[in-house]
Structures are given as C-alpha cells and as structure tokens.
Design an enzyme around this catalytic site. Sequence first.
Site, PDB file in Angstrom:
ATOM      1  N   TYR A 135       0.837  -1.204   0.000  1.00 43.53           N
ATOM      2  CA  TYR A 135       0.000   0.000   0.000  1.00 43.53           C
ATOM      3  C   TYR A 135       0.867   1.248   0.000  1.00 43.53           C
ATOM      4  CZ  TYR A 135       0.802   0.773   5.038  1.00 43.53           C
ATOM      5  OH  TYR A 135       1.367   1.026   6.267  1.00 43.53           O
ATOM      6  N   CYS A 136       0.235   2.357  -0.388  1.00 42.93           N
ATOM      7  CA  CYS A 136       0.875   3.669  -0.373  1.00 42.93           C
ATOM      8  C   CYS A 136      -0.228   4.713  -0.215  1.00 42.93           C
ATOM      9  CB  CYS A 136       1.697   3.901  -1.640  1.00 42.93           C
ATOM     10  SG  CYS A 136       0.736   3.797  -3.168  1.00 42.93           S
ATOM     11  N   THR A 137       0.060   5.962  -0.463  1.00 41.08           N
ATOM     12  CA  THR A 137      -0.910   7.028  -0.212  1.00 41.08           C
ATOM     13  C   THR A 137      -2.129   6.939  -1.125  1.00 41.08           C
ATOM     14  OG1 THR A 137       0.885   8.493   0.478  1.00 41.08           O
ATOM     15  CG2 THR A 137      -1.227   9.526  -0.065  1.00 41.08           C
TER      16      THR A 137
END
Length: 350
Positions: free
Chosen positions: A199-201
Amino acid sequence: MPVLHNRISNDALKAKMLAESEPRTTISFYKYFHIADPKATRDALYQLFTALNVFGRVYLAHEGINAQISVPASNVETFRAQLYAFDPALEGLRLNIALDDDGKSFWVLRMKVRDRIVADGIDDPHFDASNVGEYLQAAEVNAMLDDPDALFIDMRNHYEYEVGHFENALEIPADTFREQLPKAVEMMQAHKDKKIVMYCTGGIRCEKASAWMKHNGFNKVWHIEGGIIEYARKAREQGLPVRFIGKNFVFDERMGERISDEIIAHCHQCGAPCDSHTNCKNDGCHLLFIQCPVCAEKYKGCCSEICCEESALPPEEQRRRRAGRENGNKIFNKSRGRLNTTLCIPDPTE
C-alpha cells in the site's frame, strides 16, 4: 500561442488563493497508460486545467500521468467530464478526493514532463508494469489484516510511515522508492509463502511495486486500490472499522490528513507525542521534521538552536552564510528523523 507556464510569483499566487471565497476540493489521481507525445499532452492538459482554475502538481511521462490538484468546488464535475473525454484511457478514472481538506492545498499549477511518473530506477527490459497484483477493497483489506498469513508492506518514505500506517505494517527502510523496490524483494525472500499486501498514499507506488514483486517471483501479491485515501473513504462510507492508525502524510500545504485519533509519532526535539510536520524556518535549511507547539515557540519554527540563531540574522548575512552550502545545516537526517546535535555543516564524503 497561449503562455503555458506560470509567470506570477508564488507569494502573489498564494495570497490570491487565500483570498478566494469559493471552496476548493483537493484531488489526486494517476494512470499508467502509454502517452506517445508527453510534451504535447502536457501542453493540452495545461490549457484545460488553467481554464478551470486548477492548481497543483502534475507529472507526465510515456508511462502515464500522476497528479495532485486543487479544483474549485463548482468546477469539479466539469473537470471530471473533461478529463474523461481527454483520452479514452482516462475514461472512468478513479479520482481520490482528499479526506481532511480545507481546500488550501495548492496555489499554483506546475505541470512537468519526466522520464517516469514515479522514479523507480527499473531498467529491466523484461519488466511488465501491467502485470500487477490483485486489487483489495476496504472490507478485503480488513480481512487481510486479520489473516495471519498476510504481510502488509508500506511503500512510502520513512517520514510518512512515522506518522501513520496500517496495524503491524512493515516499513521498508529506504529514502526513496527506487531504493525500496530491491529492498522489498530482499526482505520478503523468506516469506514467499505469505500473502503480500502493498500500500501507499493513493495507489501509484504500490501498483508498480506489486508488479515488481511478481516479476521477482512472488505469486501471492495484492495492493490496496486507491491506497490509504480510498481505503479510509470507503471504510467510513461502509461503516467498517478504519484500521489505519494515525495521520496520512500528503505532499501539499496540508502535510497530512487525520485518519484516526491516535498520535503515534513524537516531536523530533523534545519527544512529546506529536505528528505535525513542518519545514525549518531557516531559509538555509527548510528541513522537514516533526515539531510540537512548545518547541515551535521555543525554536521559532526552526529545527535547532543553530538554525534559530541563523534565521534571526539580517537577510544579507543569511545569504552570505548559505553560499556554497548544499543542504542547509543537516541537524536532522530527514530519512530517519534523528536528532544530531554535533553536525552543523554537511560532510562532503557522506
């Protein structure tokens, strides 16, 4: 030919934006798709965005588009329609709407052509960026968090992870995305039997990272659709527990969106609970660090006593001292957020 770049000073543009009465909406989006002529696409999009009074930061490359923007509320639907009509590849594109938004995230439009929309350092000609992991929706994310065979991998920088992350998520200790990719492969070698959730922003990093993991022999790879922003929005809409703890760092004037009430970070100067990032007020430094209100007053918004003293000097003296100094005082190491009270001038061998 219209002017396709800004000619007004940042200060004037910021003052104009702050004086606006109409609310704005902060939006982010990305799309991996082939752009034959990024320069021509950039110029056409610049005119479209300018006509709708859109501010923000947009990167284009042959591999696609990456944007974080601010749109007048009354223009959001027009913007959506015109963006979708701009290229068939953009039709129906997911737009991530900011969660904690005062509409003051950007005040100038900057649109640039780059080699990549995310600097990944990948030069393997056999890498297929379209062979991505499976998407996860909010409910599926929560189920994975309860699965003992799943490992959550945070593909953001340290200063982002420091203020907020998913429960028990692993941090990849690196300063840049290009450094994270090989480290993620290395760290997960002993866990190839596990379910890897990345995951990331907003989704752009973890989408490419999931393809990179698959390219390196990992078969059980997922990534969160729309990243933290979309997960939190959907979880709230669906009445699900939000399992992200703390604040979601964002790369605009806000510097963060509050996701949960927990404060998991600490002031870099006194150690008090705090997750508010700021830039050092010393023009010769501008270091990004975490500072509590007490230390902000004590150090006048600076990261150290040295910077505090330097910022109080006459402007001419400040400029003289900055001459030849590449990276400010480097009192803190930005990547790990550790105080170093002995280092004032950078070591050129580091």
